[in-house]
Design a protein around this motif. Sequence first.
Motif, mmCIF file in Angstrom:
data_model
loop_
_atom_site.group_PDB
_atom_site.id
_atom_site.type_symbol
_atom_site.label_atom_id
_atom_site.label_comp_id
_atom_site.label_asym_id
_atom_site.label_seq_id
_atom_site.Cartn_x
_atom_site.Cartn_y
_atom_site.Cartn_z
ATOM 1 N N ALA A 156 -1.197 6.532 1.823
ATOM 2 C CA ALA A 156 -2.465 6.183 1.170
ATOM 3 C C ALA A 156 -3.635 6.892 1.856
ATOM 4 O O ALA A 156 -3.437 7.596 2.850
ATOM 5 C CB ALA A 156 -2.653 4.668 1.220
ATOM 6 N N SER A 157 -4.844 6.680 1.327
ATOM 7 C CA SER A 157 -6.031 7.350 1.884
ATOM 8 C C SER A 157 -6.980 6.337 2.501
ATOM 9 O O SER A 157 -7.326 5.344 1.842
ATOM 10 C CB SER A 157 -6.803 8.087 0.793
ATOM 11 O OG SER A 157 -5.953 8.953 0.113
ATOM 12 N N ASP A 166 -2.951 5.056 -3.221
ATOM 13 C CA ASP A 166 -3.840 3.906 -2.977
ATOM 14 C C ASP A 166 -4.926 4.252 -1.959
ATOM 15 O O ASP A 166 -4.785 5.200 -1.181
ATOM 16 C CB ASP A 166 -3.043 2.712 -2.428
ATOM 17 C CG ASP A 166 -2.080 2.144 -3.458
ATOM 18 O OD1 ASP A 166 -2.365 2.284 -4.665
ATOM 19 O OD2 ASP A 166 -1.039 1.593 -3.054
ATOM 20 N N GLU A 167 -5.960 3.430 -1.964
ATOM 21 C CA GLU A 167 -7.031 3.569 -0.961
ATOM 22 C C GLU A 167 -7.142 2.282 -0.145
ATOM 23 O O GLU A 167 -6.963 1.188 -0.687
ATOM 24 C CB GLU A 167 -8.379 3.820 -1.658
ATOM 25 C CG GLU A 167 -8.449 5.179 -2.336
ATOM 26 C CD GLU A 167 -9.762 5.448 -3.072
ATOM 27 O OE1 GLU A 167 -9.959 6.592 -3.482
ATOM 28 O OE2 GLU A 167 -10.576 4.499 -3.234
ATOM 29 N N LYS A 193 -8.614 2.338 -7.222
ATOM 30 C CA LYS A 193 -7.450 2.649 -6.366
ATOM 31 C C LYS A 193 -7.382 1.776 -5.111
ATOM 32 O O LYS A 193 -6.409 1.828 -4.365
ATOM 33 C CB LYS A 193 -7.522 4.111 -5.914
ATOM 34 C CG LYS A 193 -7.338 5.113 -7.022
ATOM 35 C CD LYS A 193 -7.399 6.502 -6.398
ATOM 36 C CE LYS A 193 -7.341 7.578 -7.447
ATOM 37 N NZ LYS A 193 -7.635 8.889 -6.877
ATOM 38 N N CYS A 196 1.417 5.172 5.257
ATOM 39 C CA CYS A 196 1.863 4.588 3.984
ATOM 40 C C CYS A 196 1.678 5.562 2.823
ATOM 41 O O CYS A 196 1.931 5.200 1.668
ATOM 42 C CB CYS A 196 1.072 3.311 3.688
ATOM 43 S SG CYS A 196 1.440 1.982 4.820
ATOM 44 N N LYS A 247 -6.633 -0.907 -2.507
ATOM 45 C CA LYS A 247 -5.537 -1.886 -2.444
ATOM 46 C C LYS A 247 -5.762 -2.916 -1.334
ATOM 47 O O LYS A 247 -5.288 -4.036 -1.417
ATOM 48 C CB LYS A 247 -4.250 -1.098 -2.146
ATOM 49 C CG LYS A 247 -2.955 -1.772 -2.460
ATOM 50 C CD LYS A 247 -2.698 -1.821 -3.934
ATOM 51 C CE LYS A 247 -1.415 -2.512 -4.290
ATOM 52 N NZ LYS A 247 -0.348 -1.612 -4.666
ATOM 53 N N VAL A 265 0.875 -1.191 0.000
ATOM 54 C CA VAL A 265 0.000 0.000 0.000
ATOM 55 C C VAL A 265 0.904 1.231 0.000
ATOM 56 O O VAL A 265 1.827 1.331 0.808
ATOM 57 C CB VAL A 265 -0.900 -0.001 1.260
ATOM 58 C CG1 VAL A 265 -1.618 1.330 1.413
ATOM 59 C CG2 VAL A 265 -1.903 -1.152 1.182
#
Length: 387
Positions: free
Chosen positions: A93-94, A72-73, A119, A91, A121, A68
């Motif tokens: 990411a969201s 990425d989500e 998106k 990371c 992950k 991640v």
Amino acid sequence: MLNQSWRISDKEYEYLKAVLDSGFPGSSTINFTAKLEQLFAEKFASKYAISFTNGTATLHAALAAAKVGAGDEVIVPPLTMASTSFAVLHCGASPVFADIDPATFLISAESVKACITPKTKAILPVALYGLTPDMDAINAIARKHKLVVIEDNAQCFLGKYKGKVAGTLGDIASFSFQNSKHITCGEGGMVTTSNPEYAEFIRKFSSLGYGNVSAEPGKSKINKSDIVKPDFTRHICPGYNYRMSELCSAFALAQLERLEMFVTWRKKCAAGFAGAIKDVSWLIPQQTPPECENSYWTYTVKLNAPEIKWDDFYNKFKEFGGDGFYGAWRLTYTEPYFSKIIPDEHKNCPVAEATQPYLMQFKTNYGNDSDINKQADALYKTISYFQ
Ligand SMILES: Cc1ncc(COP(=O)(O)O)c(C=O)c1O
């Protein structure tokens, strides 16, 4: 005065003394970390158990192992302690928030489905209050969209889903040993997985990316005879130095050896609270589905009586000899920091919003019948007062 000394036995003192007496010579003479990891892997039916400084670092490592990264989500519930979402941010990411089920208070598989985008992950379901979410449904979604499933079991020790212990239900699982948890060492955490590639990555990530540490038993620590050499190459990948100390491992091992006892008391305590509310229509407990065994980190109920204020109920419970209880954390996306960074279209969990303000998390860490009866009795008297 409640008796909390039951949580610490002679074993904790004995193992801590062994570390202190060793004078910290390194891993060759004393290695509680290896013993802790081995026993944890056994009890949680996993090939690998890797210890950490806490149960936030564990989530960070698990997400990193799942690759991640930025852009990425990761799908998370909003009703949980914020570490779940912080680890996603670590990371780059969201977090994307899926709503909860109104009966179990856990992430809803239907809502997870609706959150999937190109998106996405990973899915990070939380076994909140000691109860596992519907993991078959979540794993089916993950398989369909090729996502990694990481269990956040900070609050779930020996909880079960369809006969399988929590920690074996996804690809990787994370546990916390923070003070309030089923077992503790002050602060600490553990990752379990049966995937050798994830385990190898996570072990190296927990160190400073050392080339000569591994997830295999006996290889958790850097090899002194190698690193003394001036041309030794140490760092082969990123690492965050998240390792658990020997002192914490010694303490945690003594606790882990008595894990079943700790879980049994939590369940007994929950049964006491359940008895007190059994005829009350306006207190709705977290519903444990028949295929699950709840390990009751807390006994959590929803106050479903508009005329009774949460604060009034809390104060009366204390007045009647109750040891207090916690409200649930605000939904993560309503916390000031998250509220700023989460886009509005990802702040839409109406069930969680209608539930969180009314939750009461009763503590279950009492180790004798007298304290349990006292708590249940205080709840019973509080209910009678408001009836
Ligand atoms: C659901 C959940 N996830 C993660 C964490 C983080 O664990 P730690 O406090 O050990 O970092 C906690 C801890 O309280 C938790 O309850």
